[in-house]
Design an enzyme around this catalytic site. Structure first.
Site, PDB file in Angstrom:
ATOM      1  N   SER A 170     -32.856   1.283   6.530  1.00  0.00           N
ATOM      2  CA  SER A 170     -31.438   0.977   6.321  1.00  0.00           C
ATOM      3  C   SER A 170     -30.666   2.292   6.251  1.00  0.00           C
ATOM      4  O   SER A 170     -31.243   3.347   5.973  1.00  0.00           O
ATOM      5  CB  SER A 170     -31.268   0.225   4.997  1.00  0.00           C
ATOM      6  OG  SER A 170     -29.906   0.120   4.651  1.00  0.00           O
TER       7      SER A 170
ATOM      8  N   TYR B  61     -32.812  -1.559  -3.946  1.00  0.00           N
ATOM      9  CA  TYR B  61     -32.866  -1.571  -2.475  1.00  0.00           C
ATOM     10  C   TYR B  61     -32.845  -0.141  -1.939  1.00  0.00           C
ATOM     11  O   TYR B  61     -33.626   0.224  -1.049  1.00  0.00           O
ATOM     12  CB  TYR B  61     -31.657  -2.366  -1.973  1.00  0.00           C
ATOM     13  CG  TYR B  61     -31.584  -2.575  -0.475  1.00  0.00           C
ATOM     14  CD1 TYR B  61     -32.373  -3.529   0.150  1.00  0.00           C
ATOM     15  CD2 TYR B  61     -30.688  -1.846   0.307  1.00  0.00           C
ATOM     16  CE1 TYR B  61     -32.277  -3.755   1.519  1.00  0.00           C
ATOM     17  CE2 TYR B  61     -30.594  -2.062   1.669  1.00  0.00           C
ATOM     18  CZ  TYR B  61     -31.386  -3.018   2.273  1.00  0.00           C
ATOM     19  OH  TYR B  61     -31.295  -3.233   3.628  1.00  0.00           O
TER      20      TYR B  61
HETATM   21  N1  LIG Z   1     -28.367  -7.246   7.976  1.00  0.00           N
HETATM   22  C1  LIG Z   1     -28.057  -6.001   7.715  1.00  0.00           C
HETATM   23  O1  LIG Z   1     -26.886  -5.608   7.730  1.00  0.00           O
HETATM   24  C2  LIG Z   1     -29.144  -5.004   7.384  1.00  0.00           C
HETATM   25  C3  LIG Z   1     -28.784  -3.677   7.156  1.00  0.00           C
HETATM   26  C4  LIG Z   1     -29.767  -2.740   6.856  1.00  0.00           C
HETATM   27  C5  LIG Z   1     -31.098  -3.135   6.798  1.00  0.00           C
HETATM   28  N2  LIG Z   1     -31.420  -4.436   6.998  1.00  0.00           N
HETATM   29  C6  LIG Z   1     -32.830  -4.804   6.890  1.00  0.00           C
HETATM   30  O2  LIG Z   1     -33.206  -5.588   8.004  1.00  0.00           O
HETATM   31  C7  LIG Z   1     -34.232  -6.510   7.623  1.00  0.00           C
HETATM   32  C8  LIG Z   1     -33.804  -7.922   8.027  1.00  0.00           C
HETATM   33  O3  LIG Z   1     -32.593  -8.247   7.360  1.00  0.00           O
HETATM   34  P1  LIG Z   1     -31.727  -9.538   7.729  1.00  0.00           P
HETATM   35  O4  LIG Z   1     -30.327  -9.194   7.418  1.00  0.00           O
HETATM   36  O5  LIG Z   1     -32.096 -10.043   9.068  1.00  0.00           O
HETATM   37  O6  LIG Z   1     -32.228 -10.554   6.579  1.00  0.00           O
HETATM   38  P2  LIG Z   1     -32.679 -12.097   6.630  1.00  0.00           P
HETATM   39  O7  LIG Z   1     -31.906 -12.874   7.642  1.00  0.00           O
HETATM   40  O8  LIG Z   1     -32.639 -12.547   5.193  1.00  0.00           O
HETATM   41  O9  LIG Z   1     -34.160 -12.005   7.114  1.00  0.00           O
HETATM   42  C9  LIG Z   1     -35.187 -11.606   6.270  1.00  0.00           C
HETATM   43  C10 LIG Z   1     -36.412 -12.394   6.671  1.00  0.00           C
HETATM   44  O10 LIG Z   1     -37.506 -11.941   5.876  1.00  0.00           O
HETATM   45  C11 LIG Z   1     -38.293 -13.068   5.530  1.00  0.00           C
HETATM   46  N3  LIG Z   1     -39.017 -12.755   4.318  1.00  0.00           N
HETATM   47  C12 LIG Z   1     -38.489 -12.402   3.117  1.00  0.00           C
HETATM   48  N4  LIG Z   1     -39.477 -12.183   2.233  1.00  0.00           N
HETATM   49  C13 LIG Z   1     -40.646 -12.393   2.900  1.00  0.00           C
HETATM   50  C14 LIG Z   1     -42.007 -12.327   2.529  1.00  0.00           C
HETATM   51  N5  LIG Z   1     -42.369 -12.003   1.290  1.00  0.00           N
HETATM   52  N6  LIG Z   1     -42.948 -12.596   3.461  1.00  0.00           N
HETATM   53  C15 LIG Z   1     -42.592 -12.921   4.741  1.00  0.00           C
HETATM   54  N7  LIG Z   1     -41.309 -13.006   5.136  1.00  0.00           N
HETATM   55  C16 LIG Z   1     -40.351 -12.755   4.224  1.00  0.00           C
HETATM   56  C17 LIG Z   1     -37.311 -14.224   5.405  1.00  0.00           C
HETATM   57  O11 LIG Z   1     -37.900 -15.445   5.788  1.00  0.00           O
HETATM   58  P3  LIG Z   1     -38.449 -16.567   4.767  1.00  0.00           P
HETATM   59  O12 LIG Z   1     -37.553 -16.511   3.541  1.00  0.00           O
HETATM   60  O13 LIG Z   1     -38.342 -17.842   5.537  1.00  0.00           O
HETATM   61  O14 LIG Z   1     -39.850 -16.200   4.476  1.00  0.00           O
HETATM   62  C18 LIG Z   1     -36.260 -13.885   6.455  1.00  0.00           C
HETATM   63  O15 LIG Z   1     -36.535 -14.538   7.679  1.00  0.00           O
HETATM   64  C19 LIG Z   1     -34.440  -6.322   6.118  1.00  0.00           C
HETATM   65  O16 LIG Z   1     -35.502  -5.442   5.895  1.00  0.00           O
HETATM   66  C20 LIG Z   1     -33.125  -5.682   5.682  1.00  0.00           C
HETATM   67  O17 LIG Z   1     -33.268  -4.904   4.504  1.00  0.00           O
HETATM   68  C21 LIG Z   1     -30.482  -5.390   7.287  1.00  0.00           C
END
Ligand SMILES: NC(=O)c1ccc[n+]([C@@H]2O[C@H](COP(=O)([O-])OP(=O)(O)OC[C@H]3O[C@@H](n4cnc5c(N)ncnc54)[C@H](OP(=O)(O)O)[C@@H]3O)[C@@H](O)[C@H]2O)c1
Length: 250
Positions: A141, A154
């Site tokens: 991130s 985080y």
């Molecule tokens: N969106 C942003 O702006 C942003 C910015 C910087 C970094 N990121 C990083 O990008 C990544 C994805 O973020 P996102 O925004 O796409 O979030 P998201 O839509 O909430 O996706 C996260 C996924 O992780 C899965 N997950 C959570 N805990 C888990 C576990 N213990 N085992 C297996 N699967 C698990 C969830 O699925 P289930 O709950 O169905 O298991 C969900 O599908 C994260 O690492 C986040 O920190 C995102």
């Protein structure tokens, strides 16, 4: 001649890929020719994601697994065939202030965002070492190098994930394995839903980023395909920001 971005013949595991950025990464790796293991904890959401990837012409199968369950991770990896590409994407966020977070809540966040990627990488890298090749991509991130209030756990975890990326690039490089990170900026995914609805956040982001807007989830995918592909064979220990110029601009 093989296309420099082709992933055909490889298997990729993308954690947390039933939704959000993980889904887009899984779909793009499949489109580039990889067989993708789509991971998450909800069987119905996984099945829908796999179906969507197959409909687009890709190869995918579900991998139901909580990446925080270390024993289950070890057991599951032992039963898998070769995995050539690992994308540690699953993550969570807790935006409470530091003083409002119990130590156990802090630990849980670090567990999913840092400890789980470390354990899964260790388990899968054994096979990569034996084969003399592999690709590991950590979804970090812009909270790796930067911090804002109300995000201590985080920021700690993602900063650690960037450090782990560097450390493993050094550890695993001699075995032909590259380890890189992607640092997403602000993307239109579910965890940001509240911010997306807030006009003030939108206006701040349009001033704060060079491109003046939110990232669309599919805009993360090209960086992952690149880092997984033969085109990135000499790239390791790198953090690739996909942030609309957030880190470059103030
Ligand atoms: N969106 C942003 O702006 C942003 C910015 C910087 C970094 N990121 C990083 O990008 C990544 C994805 O973020 P996102 O925004 O796409 O979030 P998201 O839509 O909430 O996706 C996260 C996924 O992780 C899965 N997950 C959570 N805990 C888990 C576990 N213990 N085992 C297996 N699967 C698990 C969830 O699925 P289930 O709950 O169905 O298991 C969900 O599908 C994260 O690492 C986040 O920190 C995102």
């Amino acid at each position: 001649m093989t296309h420099p971005f082709s992933l055909s013949g490889s298997t990729a595991l993308v954690t947390g890929s039933a939704s959000g950025l993980g889904f887009e990464i899984a779909a793009a790796l499949a489109q580039a020719g990889a067989h993708v293991l789509v991971n998450g904890r909800d069987a119905a959401r996984l099945a829908a994601a796999v179906t969507a990837i197959i409909r687009r012409g890709g190869h995918a199968e579900p991998l139901l697994l909580d990446v925080c369950d270390a024993a289950a991770v070890t057991r599951t990896v032992a039963g898998l065939g070769p995995v050539h590409i690992l994308v540690n994407n699953a993550g969570a966020r807790d935006r409470r202030g530091f003083l409002d977070m119990a130590q156990d809540d802090f630990r849980r966040l670090v567990e999913v965002d840092l400890m789980a990627p470390a354990h899964l990488t260790r388990e899968l890298a054994r096979g990569m070492v034996a084969r003399g090749s592999g690709r590991i991509i950590n979804i970090a991130s812009i909270a790796g190098p930067l911090a804002r209030a109300g995000d201590a756990a985080y920021t700690t975890a993602k900063g650690g994930l960037v450090a782990l990326t560097r450390a493993l690039a050094a550890d695993l490089g001699p075995h032909g394995i590259t380890v890189n990170a992607i640092a997403p900026g602000y993307f239109l995914t579910e965890p940001n839903a509240e911010f997306v609805r807030d006009q003030a956040v939108g206006e701040w982001l349009s001033r704060r980023t060079a491109l003046g807007r939110w990232g669309r989830p599919e805009e993360i995918a090209g960086a992952a395909v690149f880092l997984a592909s033969p085109a990135a064979s000499y790239v390791t220990g790198h953090v690739l920001a996909v942030d609309g110029g957030y880190l470059a601009h103030f």
